[in-house]
Motif scaffolding. Structure first.
Motif, PDB file in Angstrom:
ATOM      1  N   ASP A  90       1.160  -1.458  -0.269  1.00 19.24           N
ATOM      2  CA  ASP A  90      -0.023   0.182   0.135  1.00 19.24           C
ATOM      3  C   ASP A  90       0.827   1.287  -0.090  1.00 19.24           C
ATOM      4  O   ASP A  90       0.306   2.025  -0.808  1.00 19.24           O
ATOM      5  CB  ASP A  90      -1.433   0.277   1.306  1.00 19.24           C
ATOM      6  CG  ASP A  90      -0.208  -0.019   2.469  1.00 19.24           C
ATOM      7  OD1 ASP A  90       1.056  -0.340   2.605  1.00 19.24           O
ATOM      8  OD2 ASP A  90      -1.425   0.195   3.349  1.00 19.24           O
ATOM      9  N   VAL A  91       1.885   1.237   0.855  1.00 22.73           N
ATOM     10  CA  VAL A  91       2.763   2.603   1.067  1.00 22.73           C
ATOM     11  C   VAL A  91       4.035   2.758  -0.594  1.00 22.73           C
ATOM     12  O   VAL A  91       4.056   3.836  -1.208  1.00 22.73           O
ATOM     13  CB  VAL A  91       3.889   2.363   1.938  1.00 22.73           C
ATOM     14  CG1 VAL A  91       3.420   2.406   2.990  1.00 22.73           C
ATOM     15  CG2 VAL A  91       4.723   1.003   1.933  1.00 22.73           C
ATOM     16  N   GLU A  92       3.894   1.717  -1.591  1.00 24.12           N
ATOM     17  CA  GLU A  92       3.734   1.528  -2.705  1.00 24.12           C
ATOM     18  C   GLU A  92       2.751   1.841  -4.217  1.00 24.12           C
ATOM     19  O   GLU A  92       2.773   2.965  -4.721  1.00 24.12           O
ATOM     20  CB  GLU A  92       4.530   0.338  -3.663  1.00 24.12           C
ATOM     21  CG  GLU A  92       6.154   0.224  -2.307  1.00 24.12           C
ATOM     22  CD  GLU A  92       6.368  -0.921  -2.747  1.00 24.12           C
ATOM     23  OE1 GLU A  92       5.710  -1.875  -3.183  1.00 24.12           O
ATOM     24  OE2 GLU A  92       7.555  -1.300  -2.405  1.00 24.12           O
ATOM     25  N   ARG A  93       1.680   1.955  -3.297  1.00 27.40           N
ATOM     26  CA  ARG A  93       1.054   1.526  -4.345  1.00 27.40           C
ATOM     27  C   ARG A  93       0.232   3.929  -4.541  1.00 27.40           C
ATOM     28  O   ARG A  93      -0.807   4.433  -5.289  1.00 27.40           O
ATOM     29  CB  ARG A  93      -1.018   1.442  -4.195  1.00 27.40           C
ATOM     30  CG  ARG A  93      -0.975  -0.515  -4.476  1.00 27.40           C
ATOM     31  CD  ARG A  93      -1.824  -1.228  -4.351  1.00 27.40           C
ATOM     32  NE  ARG A  93      -2.387  -0.857  -2.808  1.00 27.40           N
ATOM     33  CZ  ARG A  93      -2.440  -1.870  -1.968  1.00 27.40           C
ATOM     34  NH1 ARG A  93      -1.111  -2.797  -1.913  1.00 27.40           N
ATOM     35  NH2 ARG A  93      -3.282  -2.121  -0.898  1.00 27.40           N
ATOM     36  N   VAL A  94       0.651   3.919  -3.023  1.00 25.77           N
ATOM     37  CA  VAL A  94      -0.080   5.793  -2.922  1.00 25.77           C
ATOM     38  C   VAL A  94       0.601   6.548  -3.834  1.00 25.77           C
ATOM     39  O   VAL A  94      -0.038   7.347  -4.480  1.00 25.77           O
ATOM     40  CB  VAL A  94      -0.377   6.136  -1.405  1.00 25.77           C
ATOM     41  CG1 VAL A  94      -0.235   7.802  -0.984  1.00 25.77           C
ATOM     42  CG2 VAL A  94      -1.551   5.215  -0.284  1.00 25.77           C
ATOM     43  N   THR A 114      -9.259   3.988  -1.488  1.00 20.55           N
ATOM     44  CA  THR A 114      -9.729   5.258  -1.442  1.00 20.55           C
ATOM     45  C   THR A 114      -9.106   5.711  -0.175  1.00 20.55           C
ATOM     46  O   THR A 114      -8.749   7.397   0.102  1.00 20.55           O
ATOM     47  CB  THR A 114     -11.021   5.231  -1.581  1.00 20.55           C
ATOM     48  OG1 THR A 114     -11.523   4.827  -3.076  1.00 20.55           O
ATOM     49  CG2 THR A 114     -11.963   6.983  -1.784  1.00 20.55           C
ATOM     50  N   PHE A 115      -9.997   5.664   1.270  1.00 19.48           N
ATOM     51  CA  PHE A 115      -8.622   6.064   2.236  1.00 19.48           C
ATOM     52  C   PHE A 115      -7.022   6.572   2.288  1.00 19.48           C
ATOM     53  O   PHE A 115      -7.421   7.935   3.020  1.00 19.48           O
ATOM     54  CB  PHE A 115      -9.242   5.229   3.593  1.00 19.48           C
ATOM     55  CG  PHE A 115      -8.831   5.638   5.017  1.00 19.48           C
ATOM     56  CD1 PHE A 115      -9.215   6.687   5.432  1.00 19.48           C
ATOM     57  CD2 PHE A 115      -8.247   5.175   5.144  1.00 19.48           C
ATOM     58  CE1 PHE A 115      -9.359   7.366   6.236  1.00 19.48           C
ATOM     59  CE2 PHE A 115      -7.345   5.019   5.906  1.00 19.48           C
ATOM     60  CZ  PHE A 115      -7.913   6.080   7.323  1.00 19.48           C
ATOM     61  N   MET A 116      -6.385   5.695   1.844  1.00 21.22           N
ATOM     62  CA  MET A 116      -5.204   5.789   2.052  1.00 21.22           C
ATOM     63  C   MET A 116      -4.773   7.019   0.973  1.00 21.22           C
ATOM     64  O   MET A 116      -3.811   8.269   1.673  1.00 21.22           O
ATOM     65  CB  MET A 116      -4.014   4.676   2.153  1.00 21.22           C
ATOM     66  CG  MET A 116      -2.947   4.927   2.141  1.00 21.22           C
ATOM     67  SD  MET A 116      -2.376   4.753   3.599  1.00 21.22           S
ATOM     68  CE  MET A 116      -1.614   2.866   3.989  1.00 21.22           C
ATOM     69  N   ASN A 117      -5.085   6.240  -0.460  1.00 21.72           N
ATOM     70  CA  ASN A 117      -4.984   7.572  -0.961  1.00 21.72           C
ATOM     71  C   ASN A 117      -5.293   9.027  -0.695  1.00 21.72           C
ATOM     72  O   ASN A 117      -5.226  10.104  -1.230  1.00 21.72           O
ATOM     73  CB  ASN A 117      -5.802   7.588  -2.268  1.00 21.72           C
ATOM     74  CG  ASN A 117      -4.803   6.152  -2.830  1.00 21.72           C
ATOM     75  OD1 ASN A 117      -4.008   5.507  -2.377  1.00 21.72           O
ATOM     76  ND2 ASN A 117      -5.269   5.411  -3.664  1.00 21.72           N
ATOM     77  N   LEU A 118      -7.004   9.288  -0.214  1.00 24.23           N
ATOM     78  CA  LEU A 118      -7.040  10.375   0.409  1.00 24.23           C
ATOM     79  C   LEU A 118      -6.458  11.487   1.083  1.00 24.23           C
ATOM     80  O   LEU A 118      -6.172  13.152   1.217  1.00 24.23           O
ATOM     81  CB  LEU A 118      -8.541  10.403   1.014  1.00 24.23           C
ATOM     82  CG  LEU A 118      -9.464  11.838   0.840  1.00 24.23           C
ATOM     83  CD1 LEU A 118      -9.961  12.771  -0.144  1.00 24.23           C
ATOM     84  CD2 LEU A 118     -10.680  11.356   1.022  1.00 24.23           C
ATOM     85  N   VAL A 119      -5.777  10.723   1.949  1.00 20.13           N
ATOM     86  CA  VAL A 119      -4.721  11.443   3.590  1.00 20.13           C
ATOM     87  C   VAL A 119      -3.735  12.146   1.908  1.00 20.13           C
ATOM     88  O   VAL A 119      -3.678  13.285   2.606  1.00 20.13           O
ATOM     89  CB  VAL A 119      -4.392   9.767   4.603  1.00 20.13           C
ATOM     90  CG1 VAL A 119      -3.598  10.987   4.753  1.00 20.13           C
ATOM     91  CG2 VAL A 119      -5.505   9.938   4.858  1.00 20.13           C
TER      92      VAL A 119
END
Length: 195
Positions: free
Chosen positions: A136-140, A168-173
């Motif tokens: 996930d840290v690489e997908r953002v 979506t939640f992680m990307n939004l931050v």
């Protein structure tokens, strides 16, 4: 929308240090199931319509004009019962369909076709190789790059984030900080975007 995901996204928006101008597009079945939730969002944000419920991609446009009209009118009336008057309709299809457009325009809806979608609907489709095999840290950063490229190509515009995507939640931050602090763009409501 998934209720859990939608609450996470909306809580993130509400707790951000400045007010972000957002229009929340809901299916009427979601509003019928969670009326208090949607009404609470309506006190701060515009509420737009996505239809009655999600159809398999491309199927809504193939329905007869009478079915399309019935789906749009019933979704609109359900929101009216909650005291919400939707002005905008998020057009899910990537192709124009005169039957859908005719029904929406006759009902007085402004049809929204975002310049940027995440997940993308046009090129940059998310695949295992270019997105899902990464942590996930690489997908953002990958997601932010896709959004940036879409907005840059269109010289700004409307951004649509689908709350059903787990990222979506992680990307939004991270997206909020980028848009507010680094992008040089000004964030404005749909009312100001559409003339």
């Amino acid at each position: 929308m998934s209720k859990k995901q939608a609450i996470k996204v909306m809580s993130t928006l509400a707790s951000y240090r400045i007010m972000i101008p957002v229009t929340v597009f809901v299916y009427s079945e979601f509003a019928e199931e969670w009326p208090d939730l949607v009404k609470s969002w309506a006190t701060t944000y515009n509420i737009g319509l996505r239809g009655t419920h999600p159809y398999p991609p491309g199927n809504f446009e193939k329905m007869s004009p009478n079915w399309i009209r019935e789906a749009v009118v019933s979704a609109e009336l359900l929101l009216h019962e909650l005291g919400i008057i939707p002005m905008y309709y998020l057009f899910d299809s990537v192709e124009d369909d005169k039957n859908v457009i005719e029904v929406l325009t006759k009902r007085g809806f402004r049809i929204i076709r975002p310049e940027s979608n995440f997940p993308p609907k046009f090129k940059h489709t998310l695949t295992v190789d270019n997105y899902y095999k990464f942590r996930d840290v690489e997908r953002v950063p990958k997601a932010l790059r896709v959004i940036y490229e879409q907005l840059k190509a269109a010289n700004g515009g409307i951004l649509s984030l689908n709350t059903n995507l787990p990222d979506t939640f992680m990307n939004l931050v991270f997206l909020l900080d980028y848009l507010v602090e680094n992008s040089g763009s000004s964030l404005t409501s749909l009312d100001n975007c559409i003339t």
